[in-house]
Design an enzyme around this catalytic site. Structure first.
Site, PDB file in Angstrom:
ATOM      1  N   ASP A   1     -10.902   1.617  -3.002  1.00 17.99           N
ATOM      2  CA  ASP A   1     -11.480   1.404  -1.668  1.00 17.99           C
ATOM      3  C   ASP A   1     -12.995   1.474  -1.728  1.00 17.99           C
ATOM      4  OD1 ASP A   1      -9.135   1.010  -0.374  1.00 17.99           O
ATOM      5  OD2 ASP A   1      -8.982   3.017   0.471  1.00 17.99           O
TER       6      ASP A   1
ATOM      7  N   ASP B   1       0.832  -1.204   0.000  1.00 15.65           N
ATOM      8  CA  ASP B   1       0.000   0.000   0.000  1.00 15.65           C
ATOM      9  C   ASP B   1       0.870   1.258   0.000  1.00 15.65           C
ATOM     10  OD1 ASP B   1      -2.294   1.553   0.197  1.00 15.65           O
ATOM     11  OD2 ASP B   1      -3.078   0.547   1.977  1.00 15.65           O
TER      12      ASP B   1
HETATM   13  C1  DGJ Z   1      -5.868   1.770   2.053  1.00 17.90           C
HETATM   14  C2  DGJ Z   1      -6.238   0.564   1.237  1.00 17.90           C
HETATM   15  O1  DGJ Z   1      -6.735   0.948  -0.009  1.00 17.90           O
HETATM   16  C3  DGJ Z   1      -7.249  -0.259   2.024  1.00 17.90           C
HETATM   17  O2  DGJ Z   1      -7.683  -1.350   1.268  1.00 17.90           O
HETATM   18  C4  DGJ Z   1      -6.614  -0.713   3.301  1.00 17.90           C
HETATM   19  O3  DGJ Z   1      -5.562  -1.584   3.001  1.00 17.90           O
HETATM   20  C5  DGJ Z   1      -6.127   0.480   4.110  1.00 17.90           C
HETATM   21  N1  DGJ Z   1      -5.293   1.333   3.317  1.00 17.90           N
HETATM   22  C6  DGJ Z   1      -5.364   0.019   5.320  1.00 17.90           C
HETATM   23  O4  DGJ Z   1      -4.819   1.050   6.017  1.00 17.90           O
END
Ligand code: DGJ
Length: 695
Positions: free
Chosen positions: A519, A449
């Site tokens: 997300d 990430d």
């Molecule tokens: C952002 C990501 O897009 C989410 O899926 C998740 O992993 C969060 N970060 C975790 O902090």
């Protein structure tokens, strides 16, 4: 012959259906003269393509140059800007030579006075009708050269009446498609955030009146995950100037004697059959040449991700229970998202301390991993290696490892700082830390990430020019760490994520096996995100989780499952709190997905109908003689419950068996493509999955 050269002055690159023709003009400039349907008689292009110079129109400004430097009497957007040690700021070139290569060509532009040359390097993918381009600037002298701009490629398109598609999204709104008209002046799409980001994708897609199936489309995708710039300029000379590459804002590069600077590549193509053919060519190229070989021909597993179920509140026992439910549903890969490492109670702390939290995992992480493996699944973890929280051991030990300006307070984004990846010690720490994590645990998957943009890039050195080398150095070192990690752990699958789909680009594709699309898991929003995403990238790279439905949208679970089955399926519901009948439905649909996933992940994708124009969205996937169709009706109106949809890509003379919710039909290919298939949907959030097979 993919490459024809006529009298050392016409250079034509041919793919199966396209030609790209360049010409050395009488004044030595290299210009582009044609890009479109294949033309083999290249000698026909042997006439001057430069307009006559007069007192008001300078030849170099007017020319559709193949790689225009800044300087001379040029005022269009340039591809290259450099400064020699004596302050001379233009690159006055002649086409000095060329070299044929296997499936490609190299053209050499040399400065007339200074020891500096630019190689334009082309590789052809004949079957995919795509050309890969990049540039290499070489310092052949004894003094430094300062590069201030170095794009990957420049293209000229005849006419000033193009429309441009771009994806001007935001967090949770990825691949939000917009169309601009280019009639005069310049349009710029860019990222200055140190990542691809959500606000634009590093690509251009230009057309006049194309639709899914008809008319000309010109496209190019940059293989780069950092600051990029796409400039589209309707010139005063009735042609459109496209420049694509690393963003020149806050960019400089010192080219020492004997050194070369190599740009990232652009994959560009022309389709005479609209957006659908563009997508097929891009998807095929990506599958055959760009995806990491370890997984490129294997389907991705159905995964479970804990984020929306447990956020930061991760505990061994609760994850074990989730894993048991996931295994019962048929999940193959269990992933613990954020919240598993030392002291990570919320997003204000612990980034950088990549060891399992002993309070959450009193017997170590292996207890959970063994449990997951015992249930017949593989295990995966979330990481965010480029970041550090102030409240972490890593930061307390190395407060100087972050990007910052010495005399200002440092800014935080999501409560975190960015590690200074231009420092070799940080690169080594990152690689060794991740290597240890993977060596000490049986981990099959990582979700990498990146949740804040880069800023205050003041750590590289004291010299202001070196500060401007930080953005690109960060990117090359990021790639270096992932490349080396993959070499040490080739069996580990890695997903690219940056607050959702902020790292979906061809640069990342070379190092990652999939992207986290967004997300935003709302099924209706996802229909738009996924459709637009599929214009450029294949379904396999589109991770799609089914999550608990938010209160404000009462979407049916079958609809949500079908939406996620259009990509690489994942589950993100809180399975510990899910009703048994919903778990049974998820289990059933995971079973169906396993039967069709090869078709979804490797088949040709056809956007048959779109919610932008029609009442239902229908997407077809076709792999050899088998196919699936997903159809979605978000909101039925006026009792309409029958929609006729024309299929694509079938054998006209063949007979297909079509299975739709227990109903079986046998129809000819030509019937299904010309008359169409009746799809029955009604009410709100109705959807279906139809399968077909050539008999
Ligand atoms: C952002 C990501 O897009 C989410 O899926 C998740 O992993 C969060 N970060 C975790 O902090």
């Amino acid at each position: 012959m993919p490459i024809t050269i006529y009298q050392d002055r016409i250079f034509a690159l041919h793919t199966n259906h396209t030609s790209y023709v360049m010409k050395k003009e009488e004044n030595g400039l290299l210009s582009q003269v044609y890009w479109g349907k294949r033309i083999d008689a290249v000698q026909d292009f042997d006439e001057s393509s430069l307009r006559g110079e007069n007192s008001y129109h300078m030849a170099a400004d007017q020319a559709m140059e193949e790689y225009a430097p800044f300087g001379g009497m040029r005022y269009k957007e340039s591809a290259l800007k450099l400064e020699f040690a004596d302050g001379t700021k233009d690159f006055r070139y002649q086409l000095a030579g060329y070299q044929r290569m296997e499936n490609g060509l190299e053209l050499i532009l040399k400065d007339e006075f200074y020891p500096c040359q630019v190689k334009l390097i082309y590789r052809l993918y004949e079957e995919e009708d795509i050309i890969r381009r990049h540039a290499v600037v070489e310092n052949l002298g004894k003094e430094d050269i300062l590069l201030e701009k170095c794009a990957s490629a420049q293209f000229g398109l005849a006419g000033c009446d193009f429309k441009s598609l771009q994806f001007n999204g935001a967090w949770a709104k990825e691949f939000y498609k917009k169309q601009d008209s280019l009639q005069g002046g310049k349009k710029v799409y860019e990222s200055l955030r140190g990542s691809t980001a959500h606000v634009a994708n590093p690509c251009f897609v230009l057309h006049r009146d194309a639709d899914e199936w008809n008319n000309d489309v010109y496209f190019g995708l940059l293989a780069y995950s950092g600051n990029f710039k796409v400039s589209l300029e309707a010139t005063p000379y009735d042609w459109t100037n496209v420049v694509i590459g690393i963003n020149d804002t806050d960019f400089s590069w010192v080219l020492k004697p004997g050194e070369a600077f190599e740009t990232p590549a652009v994959y560009a193509g022309y389709s005479a059959e609209g957006f659908s053919a563009m997508s097929h060519r891009l998807h095929q190229l990506q599958r055959r040449y760009l995806m990491p070989k370890t997984l490129s021909d294997k389907p991705l597993k159905v995964l479970y991700n804990s984020w929306y179920a447990t956020y930061f509140d991760v505990r061994c026992e609760q994850q074990k229970k989730l894993a048991e439910k996931a295994a019962q549903a048929g999940v193959e890969l269990f992933v613990v998202d954020d919240g598993w490492f030392l002291g990570r109670e919320d997003d204000t702390r612990a980034l950088g301390d990549w060891t399992p939290d002993p309070e959450k995992f009193p017997n170590g992480l292996n207890e959970l991993i063994d449990h997951v493996k015992g249930l017949g699944m593989e295990f995966g973890l979330w990481i965010e290696p480029e970041m550090v929280n102030e409240n972490s051991r890593l930061f307390r030990e190395h407060p100087d490892w972050i990007y910052r300006f010495e005399n200002r307070p440092v800014l935080k984004g999501r409560n975190q700082y960015v590690l200074d990846l231009t420092k070799e010690e940080v690169v080594s720490w990152m690689l060794e830390t991740l290597d240890r994590l993977l060596s000490d645990h049986d981990i099959h998957y990582l979700k990498w990430d990146m949740n804040r943009a880069i800023s205050e890039t003041g750590a590289f050195g004291q010299n202001s020019v070196e500060h401007k080398m930080v953005w690109h150095t960060h990117m090359t070192n990021f790639y270096r760490v992932v490349r080396e990690l993959r070499a040490r752990h080739p069996e580990v699958e890695i997903e690219a994520c940056a607050s959702g789909g902020g790292r979906a680009d061809l640069g990342a594709m070379e190092y990652f096996d999939e992207y986290w699309t967004s997300d935003n898991t709302d099924p209706l929003d996802r229909l738009f995100i996924q459709e637009n995403y599929s214009l450029l990238y294949p379904a396999k790279y589109m991770r799609a989780w089914v999550t608990d439905s938010p209160d404000e949208r009462k979407v049916s679970l079958p609809f949500a499952l079908h939406v996620s089955m259009c990509g690489s399926l994942g589950i993100g519901c809180n399975l510990n709190a899910l009703e048994e009948e919903k778990l049974a439905l998820i289990q059933e649909q995971i079973g169906v997905y396993k039967q069709i996933r090869n078709i979804v992940q490797f088949g040709e994708l056809y956007r048959l109908t779109s919610l932008e124009r029609e009442e239902i969205q229908t997407v077809e996937y076709l792999l050899k003689n088998q196919g699936v169709i997903f159809a979605f009706l978000p909101q039925g109106r006026f009792g309409k419950d029958r929609f006729r949809v024309k299929l694509k890509g079938l054998e006209a003379a063949g007979t297909y068996r079509v299975t739709d919710r227990g109903k079986i039909l046998e129809k000819s290919g030509v019937y299904l493509m010309e008359y169409g298939l009746e799809v029955n949907l009604r009410g709100d959030y109705d959807s279906c999955l139809i399968r077909f097979q050539l008999l």
